[in-house]
Design an enzyme around this catalytic site. Structure first.
Site, PDB file in Angstrom:
ATOM      1  CG  HIS A 194      34.965  26.641  42.440  1.00 61.48           C
ATOM      2  ND1 HIS A 194      33.595  26.713  42.291  1.00 61.48           N
ATOM      3  CD2 HIS A 194      35.477  27.334  41.383  1.00 61.48           C
ATOM      4  CE1 HIS A 194      33.297  27.428  41.208  1.00 61.48           C
ATOM      5  NE2 HIS A 194      34.406  27.808  40.637  1.00 61.48           N
ATOM      6  CD  GLU A 214      36.656  23.252  35.955  1.00 60.71           C
ATOM      7  OE1 GLU A 214      35.837  23.017  35.037  1.00 60.71           O
ATOM      8  OE2 GLU A 214      37.144  24.373  36.157  1.00 60.71           O
ATOM      9  CD  GLU A 238      40.316  26.979  37.356  1.00 61.00           C
ATOM     10  OE1 GLU A 238      40.116  25.868  36.785  1.00 61.00           O
ATOM     11  OE2 GLU A 238      39.463  27.541  38.055  1.00 61.00           O
ATOM     12  CG  HIS A 265      40.147  28.723  33.684  1.00 59.41           C
ATOM     13  ND1 HIS A 265      40.559  29.934  34.196  1.00 59.41           N
ATOM     14  CD2 HIS A 265      39.046  28.377  34.380  1.00 59.41           C
ATOM     15  CE1 HIS A 265      39.743  30.293  35.168  1.00 59.41           C
ATOM     16  NE2 HIS A 265      38.809  29.367  35.303  1.00 59.41           N
TER      17      HIS A 265
END
Ligand SMILES: [Mg+2]
Length: 381
Positions: free
Chosen positions: A201, A225, A251, A301
């Site tokens: 994140h 990610e 994303e 995503h």
């Protein structure tokens, strides 16, 4: 056929997923011959609906809804001067999905056929673990349940609680060991029989990201990610140079121009656009085609609402460079149920069937459309 009205619908905060932090925006495009196209974005429906009515409706009303590329370019022009990278592009994405749904209904075809046809018979998925089983506490139980349903890949974010403790500025040896524990336990019990992506994140700084990637290498995660925020892609190139593990980004990038720099600096091994954010199916297809010229795969995503779930499945059915599609079993088994008319869930083999049409092949449920507390706004000719 002409567009006669543009309608937005959303429910009050607090009654959709993730403890009400997210509101789904639904857009319905009405036409002169009675067909209606449905699209979606998220997570700030009030902001996205405001853009639809204040900026996009004037572009759309009275126009031929099948001129999708032209309408996209005109919507982009209508918002680009004031900055297109937030609610503006999310609103365009929702409208674009609705235009494709409409085109499918006009032609009587599922969207994936109109995008170029099926590239596969079913869609490989992984499960993102917003789940009733907590991956930090019972990672092996969760992996075991997924394997039992033949879903052989999952995504977890065990480093997030530590990033909150340290601001992402440092990580101690003890914290590193603690965050690796869920993946270690999964590997101990199931070996390499399940792929595990680790999501960050964007909470970490560059030295920590390098340190964490090194520590994870022996456990062979499927990808790492968004270890960093996505605003300095040169830093990503440095991170990519420091690890053998594939990086997945992001994303939060929007449009083909947003992804261009990512392709050119060669930092990412896996490309992750969100169809309801990046500019819709139109832009998702273009981004995927650009990725193909760099020999890069797409892992779209799909951690939003039910219409995104169907739209992403249509794109995933079509793409020749699909890596794997995101899915959330808690969403498609539970949360979407009362919102839409159809389910799209994995079959016995653990893969999604191709969605049927025409268009997306799904509508908002009568419950949503008749709710007294639904916030509905309409711009018409
Ligand atoms: Mg992510």
């Amino acid at each position: 056929m002409k567009i006669t009205a543009v309608e937005t619908i959303y429910l009050p905060r607090g009654i959709t997923v993730h403890a009400g932090a997210i509101t789904y925006l639904w857009v319905r495009i009405h036409t002169s011959d009675g067909l209606v196209g449905l699209g979606e974005s998220y997570p700030n429906a009030e902001a996205e609906a405001a853009i639809v009515h204040s900026r996009l409706a004037a572009v759309l009303l009275g126009r031929d809804p099948s001129a999708i590329d032209r309408l996209w370019a005109d919507m982009f022009l209508a918002v680009s001067y004031s900055g297109w990278g937030g609610a503006e592009m999310r609103a365009i994405s929702a409208v674009d999905i609705a235009l494709w749904d409409l085109f499918g209904k006009v032609t009587g075809q599922p969207i994936y056929k109109l995008l170029g046809g099926a590239s596969r018979q079913s869609i490989r998925i992984y499960n993102t673990c917003y789940d009733r089983v907590d991956f930090n506490h019972e990672p092996a139980r969760l992996a075991g349940e997924l394997l039992a349903s033949n879903v052989r890949a999952m995504k977890i974010w065990p480093f997030d609680p530590i990033a909150k403790e340290t601001g992402g500025n440092y990580i101690t040896a003890e914290q590193l060991r603690r965050a690796i524990e869920p993946l270690r336990l999964i590997r101990e019990k199931f070996g390499d029989s399940i792929d595990v992506a680790i999501e960050f994140h964007g909470f970490w700084n560059l030295p920590c990201a390098i340190q964490i990637a090194k520590a994870l290498e022996p456990y062979k995660p499927m990808w790492l990610e968004e270890m960093l925020p996505q605003d300095n892609l040169a830093a990503y190139a440095e991170l990519a140079g420091s690890t053998d593990l594939p990086l997945c980004v992001s994303e939060r990038l929007m449009t083909r121009w947003g992804f261009r720099e990512l392709f050119e600096n060669r930092a990412a091994a896996i490309i992750m656009p969100d169809i309801s954010w990046c500019g819709g199916l139109t832009e998702g297809k273009k981004i995927a085609t650009m990725a193909e010229t760099y020999y890069l795969p797409i892992a779209p995503h799909n951690c939003g609402g039910p219409i995104l779930h169907f739209a992403t499945a249509h794109l995933s059915a079509n793409l020749t460079n699909l890596y794997i599609m995101e899915s959330v079993r808690r969403h498609y088994n539970e949360e979407y149920e009362r919102l839409v008319t159809q389910k799209l869930v994995p079959g016995a083999g653990g893969e999604l069937p191709l969605p049927t049409g025409p268009g997306l092949g799904v509508e908002l449920s009568a419950d949503v459309l008749t709710r007294k507390d639904a916030i509905v706004r309409r711009s018409s000719v």
